[in-house]
Design an enzyme around this catalytic site. Structure first.
Site, PDB file in Angstrom:
ATOM      1  N   LYS A 486      -4.356   5.309   3.923  1.00 11.49           N
ATOM      2  CA  LYS A 486      -3.026   5.000   4.459  1.00 11.49           C
ATOM      3  C   LYS A 486      -1.900   5.553   3.599  1.00 11.49           C
ATOM      4  O   LYS A 486      -0.818   5.838   4.076  1.00 11.49           O
ATOM      5  CB  LYS A 486      -2.855   3.479   4.593  1.00 11.49           C
ATOM      6  CG  LYS A 486      -2.957   2.730   3.274  1.00 11.49           C
ATOM      7  CD  LYS A 486      -2.687   1.258   3.421  1.00 11.49           C
ATOM      8  CE  LYS A 486      -3.866   0.487   3.950  1.00 11.49           C
ATOM      9  NZ  LYS A 486      -5.055   0.436   3.049  1.00 11.49           N
ATOM     10  N   HIS A 614      -6.087  -7.607  -3.774  1.00 17.61           N
ATOM     11  CA  HIS A 614      -5.122  -6.521  -3.996  1.00 17.61           C
ATOM     12  C   HIS A 614      -3.887  -7.189  -4.564  1.00 17.61           C
ATOM     13  O   HIS A 614      -3.262  -8.005  -3.904  1.00 17.61           O
ATOM     14  CB  HIS A 614      -4.815  -5.821  -2.669  1.00 17.61           C
ATOM     15  CG  HIS A 614      -4.068  -4.534  -2.844  1.00 17.61           C
ATOM     16  ND1 HIS A 614      -2.907  -4.445  -3.579  1.00 17.61           N
ATOM     17  CD2 HIS A 614      -4.317  -3.276  -2.384  1.00 17.61           C
ATOM     18  CE1 HIS A 614      -2.475  -3.185  -3.559  1.00 17.61           C
ATOM     19  NE2 HIS A 614      -3.310  -2.457  -2.843  1.00 17.61           N
ATOM     20  N   GLU A 692      -9.388   0.351  -4.611  1.00 21.13           N
ATOM     21  CA  GLU A 692      -8.821   1.063  -3.458  1.00 21.13           C
ATOM     22  C   GLU A 692      -7.497   1.727  -3.829  1.00 21.13           C
ATOM     23  O   GLU A 692      -6.445   1.403  -3.276  1.00 21.13           O
ATOM     24  CB  GLU A 692      -8.583   0.075  -2.306  1.00 21.13           C
ATOM     25  CG  GLU A 692      -9.841  -0.613  -1.822  1.00 21.13           C
ATOM     26  CD  GLU A 692      -9.552  -1.819  -0.930  1.00 21.13           C
ATOM     27  OE1 GLU A 692     -10.509  -2.517  -0.570  1.00 21.13           O
ATOM     28  OE2 GLU A 692      -8.368  -2.074  -0.605  1.00 21.13           O
TER      29      GLU A 692
END
Ligand code: PLP
Length: 823
Positions: A486, A614, A692
């Site tokens: 993304k 996250h 990530e």
């Protein structure tokens, strides 16, 4: 530095220089004042009075530059800065800086100003025996200063940092009225001073009039103009050689002085008043050293107000390690007046295998080099990755071949498939480029000239991606990166990361299809969207992507129905409150919800394989990662007690920023993570750890170039403001200003107009008819024209990814030019 000879005594200087060498090392005096009733403060001093001060020190003004905050003067021997309540004077050679102090005190008391703090600093002289009273020794300097300031309230301190056998020691005298507690400072003030000796010959050559005819050319060619690109510069070239400059950016200033002559070459850099939240000091130090390549250097960081600041020795201590240099000394000292100083010395790293490498390269034929595989095997054992290869290879070898060798060398250090990397880079056919901004600017200009292009475009630096990959692998050896598509779905970037061995985090069906189209298998993908569209879940299942995150009961029911084979990862809420883009408002189960969620998953027969979190994109606090890891550990234990036996994965998400960006230092984040992994998930547990990262790999790797297609000059309060329109904006790449809370960096590129003298305050607009489409305001840019360009570095994260074509402008599908820098 060159010398302006004026009187009889200066003649001695000529003799001195011809016999021994010029003393480049500066003495530096900083006086802070408090006003009794005069608001203009020191800026009320007349020119004649300033000259009186300089005469006492034996130097003169050669050029000057003023802003609303400060008057700056380039001197025959260094610099003078006059703020309303602060005066900084730096003089080199055999000048008598301290003789100016009584003159300053006389004039300032006439302005009803009292001294609040006196700080005197200098590095070790190159020729101490040439100094005369009151500079014959540090003891003499201290005695002189004590006579004037020894009785200021909070006391005084004199110290020398370094060591008895060191060439560069840092001498500090400070006397202050303030105690730490009542310094009245609400934010810290940083002064960075770098002293460099034994400059690289080719770098020093820029500062000879025979090579660069004027100061502006020296500023440009040396790379100095790119160090603080938003600042306004006042430069001066001496005859036949030597250089000085002062620069101003709001109330912050910088100054550089260069003595380029071999045998006693010296350069100094100082930046004062810059905020490390906006200027990356580490990158700045790297870039300064790149301009001069000294064999030896010292770095002193003085912080006023350290009690009130967040700074700690971990930031200014061992983590300052300039590229290509090894640490020789580090010390710190708390000083009166709420000051702290961190002092380092560094020596240039010497590659002892350099000559054997050169020989090895010389022996290769073009055919051998073209056979990339054999070349890589041959070279990988012999070369250090940090060596510049281009200079070693013969001219008839193409860029592509060199770049492939470079890539496979970088890649081979990480045991990934070097052949795959070569293959991808070959297809990109990147142009080789130096590592300095000016090198990239020249290449961009060449590209614009040769293609006559008008559309904005991106430049992706393959070398940056490779180096970031290496940094990641060396810093976080246990954490496998799954790049977050993304952030930037540029295909060459994805292909390169795939060749390097990265996995991918996808948020949707089309992101999944994109990575599949590059040949990435389902086992290298995590569908890390905790709330997925039903059709996307089905699509992923059909393509063997089973690993996915969840944080709600509803998502578990959806997964049970649409993909019973799913391997689910419980996403928990872990927040870094200072993150640039917090995610916790939307995602992550609370700790007290987790046991129930695990029970539902168990009841549905779904395989729970791990825990994810996250901390927020653009994290600011390294400890937030450790906190997440500790929470995850608790949940592994809960899962075990519930009889969930498939727990094998820890996903520590994103939040990483590469050095030079706004956010947590990567090395600080990495050490916090490594420590927490060791404590909560030691390797013996056999847990796979993934992350990530999106911003970490994408941001620094892309530079955006946009063309100016409209301009006008407006008058505001007697000042000229330049306004420019460019062909990208808020609805295009610069959507990051709104959605990613970005702070843009920019530099001007003369393409249609020639370089002018004076820059000015400027505003930059995007192309659409919306007033909101304003890209930057109140920034300092050179005077530019229609057809000139603006270059925006670090534009790879959350830029093109969220662009639209509002107003019918094609601002979401720019071409990307691939380059490969080899520093
Ligand atoms: N993973 C997930 C689930 C995200 O939502 C994001 C960003 O929003 C990322 C990874 C990328 O994180 P970063 O921008 O910090 O690299």
């Amino acid at each position: 530095m060159g010398i302006l000879y004026q009187n009889e005594e200066d003649i001695t200087n000529i003799q001195l220089q011809s016999m021994k060498g010029f003393e480049g090392v500066e003495k530096r005096l900083q006086l802070d004042f408090i006003s009794i009733d005069n608001t203009k403060g020191l800026r009320a001093l007349s020119r004649k009075q300033i000259e009186q001060i300089l005469m006492a020190a034996r130097c003169t003004i050669v050029s000057e530059l003023s802003s609303s905050d400060v008057d700056t003067y380039v001197l025959s021997e260094s610099s003078l800065f006059i703020y309303p309540f602060k005066l900084i004077m730096k003089t080199c050679g055999t000048t008598k800086l301290l003789n100016a102090v009584p003159v300053i005190l006389g004039l300032s008391s006439g302005l009803c100003l009292d001294v609040k703090c006196c700080m005197y600093t200098r590095c070790s002289y190159l020729f101490p025996e040439e100094q005369t009273y009151p500079h014959e020794s540090f003891a003499q300097e201290v005695k002189y200063l004590d006579g004037l300031f020894g009785n200021l309230g909070a006391g005084r301190q004199a110290c020398v940092l370094g060591g008895p056998c060191k060439k560069q020691n840092w001498h500090i005298y400070i006397a202050s009225v303030d105690c730490a507690e009542d310094s009245g400072i609400s934010f810290p003030i940083y002064t960075l001073e770098i002293c460099m000796t034994d400059l690289d010959r080719t770098r020093a050559a820029h500062f000879y009039k025979s090579n660069c005819s004027n100061a502006a050319e020296m500023t440009q060619k040396s790379g100095i103009s790119m160090l603080l690109p938003q600042s306004q510069i006042c430069d001066y070239g001496f005859d036949p050689c030597g250089y000085s400059m002062n620069s101003v950016e709001s109330s912050a200033v910088a100054t550089i002085h260069v003595t380029p002559e071999q045998g006693f070459s010296y350069a100094s850099f100082e930046a004062m008043g810059y905020d490390p939240n906006y200027v990356d000091f580490k990158a700045l130090i790297d870039n300064v050293l790149l301009c001069f390549k000294p064999a030896l250097c010292s770095v002193a960081v003085h912080i006023k107000g350290f009690q009130t600041s967040w700074c700690s020795s971990s930031l200014w201590g061992s983590s300052i390690s300039p590229r290509g240099y090894v640490s020789d000394h580090f010390s710190m000292e708390k000083l009166p007046g709420d000051y702290i100083v961190y002092f380092h010395t560094f020596a240039e790293q010497v590659f002892d295998r350099q000559s054997s490498v050169a020989t090895c390269l010389d022996q290769l034929t073009v055919e051998q080099i073209t056979d990339l595989r054999s070349a890589s095997l041959k070279l990988s054992g012999e070369l250090s990755c940090d060596m510049p290869l281009t200079s070693k290879l013969s001219k008839n070898v193409s860029d592509n071949v060199v770049s492939n060798i470079y890539c496979c060398l970088l890649a081979s250090t990480q045991c990934c498939s070097t052949f795959a990397v070569q293959h991808v880079v070959s297809a990109m056919d990147p142009m080789m480029v130096g590592s300095k901004p000016v090198d990239l600017d020249n290449l961009i200009k060449k590209h614009i000239d040769s293609t006559r292009r008008e559309d904005a475009f991106y430049v992706m630096d393959v070398g940056v991606v490779l180096r970031l990959w290496r940094t990641w692998k060396l810093s976080l050896p246990r954490v496998h990166p799954f790049y977050a598509v993304k952030c930037n779905c540029n295909v060459p970037l994805l292909a390169l990361l795939s060749a390097l061995g990265a996995g991918f985090d996808v948020a949707s069906k089309s992101e999944l299809d994109l990575v599949r189209s590059l040949g990435v298998g389902g086992d290298r993908v995590i569908f890390a969207n905790p709330c997925k569209l039903p059709s996307h879940i089905r699509h992923a299942a059909n393509h063997n992507v089973h690993l996915t995150t969840f944080d709600s009961e509803g998502e578990l029911y959806k997964l049970h129905k649409l993909n019973p084979q799913a391997e689910v990862v419980l996403r928990i809420r872990v927040c870094d409150s200072g993150a640039r883009c917090p995610l916790g408002v939307k995602y992550g189960a609370e700790m007290n919800e987790c046991e129930h969620l695990l029970a539902v998953a168990k009841e549905l027969g779904l395989q729970v394989v791990g825990v994810a979190f996250h901390v927020g994109s653009g994290a600011s606090d390294p400890s937030s990662f450790a906190h997440g890891i500790a929470q995850a550990r608790q949940l592994f234990d809960v899962a075990k007690s519930m009889g969930l036996t498939c727990m094998r994965l820890l996903d520590i998400g994103g939040g990483f920023v590469s050095d030079g960006g706004f956010g947590v230092s990567f090395s600080a984040a990495a050490s916090s993570i490594n420590e927490a992994l060791e404590k909560f998930f030691p390797p013996s547990l056999g847990i796979t750890v993934i992350a990530e990262p999106g911003r970490f790999f994408a941001e620094e790797s892309f530079t955006l170039a946009a063309q100016i297609f409209g301009n006008r000059i407006r008058q505001k309060e007697g000042l000229e403001i330049a306004e420019y329109w460019i062909n990208d904006g808020i609805y295009g790449s610069m959507n990051c200003l709104l959605y990613d809370h970005a702070k843009l960096l920019v530099r001007g590129l003369h393409v249609s107009s020639a370089q002018g003298k004076e820059g000015c305050q400027s505003t930059v607009f995007g192309p659409t008819c919306d007033g909101l489409d304003t890209v930057m305001q109140n920034i300092w840019l050179p005077r530019l024209d229609c057809g000139d360009w603006l270059v925006f570095p670090r534009m790879g994260a959350y830029t093109a990814a969220a662009a639209s074509s509002f107003n019918g402008f094609n601002i979401c599908g720019f071409e990307t030019l691939c380059v490969l820098s080899t520093s």
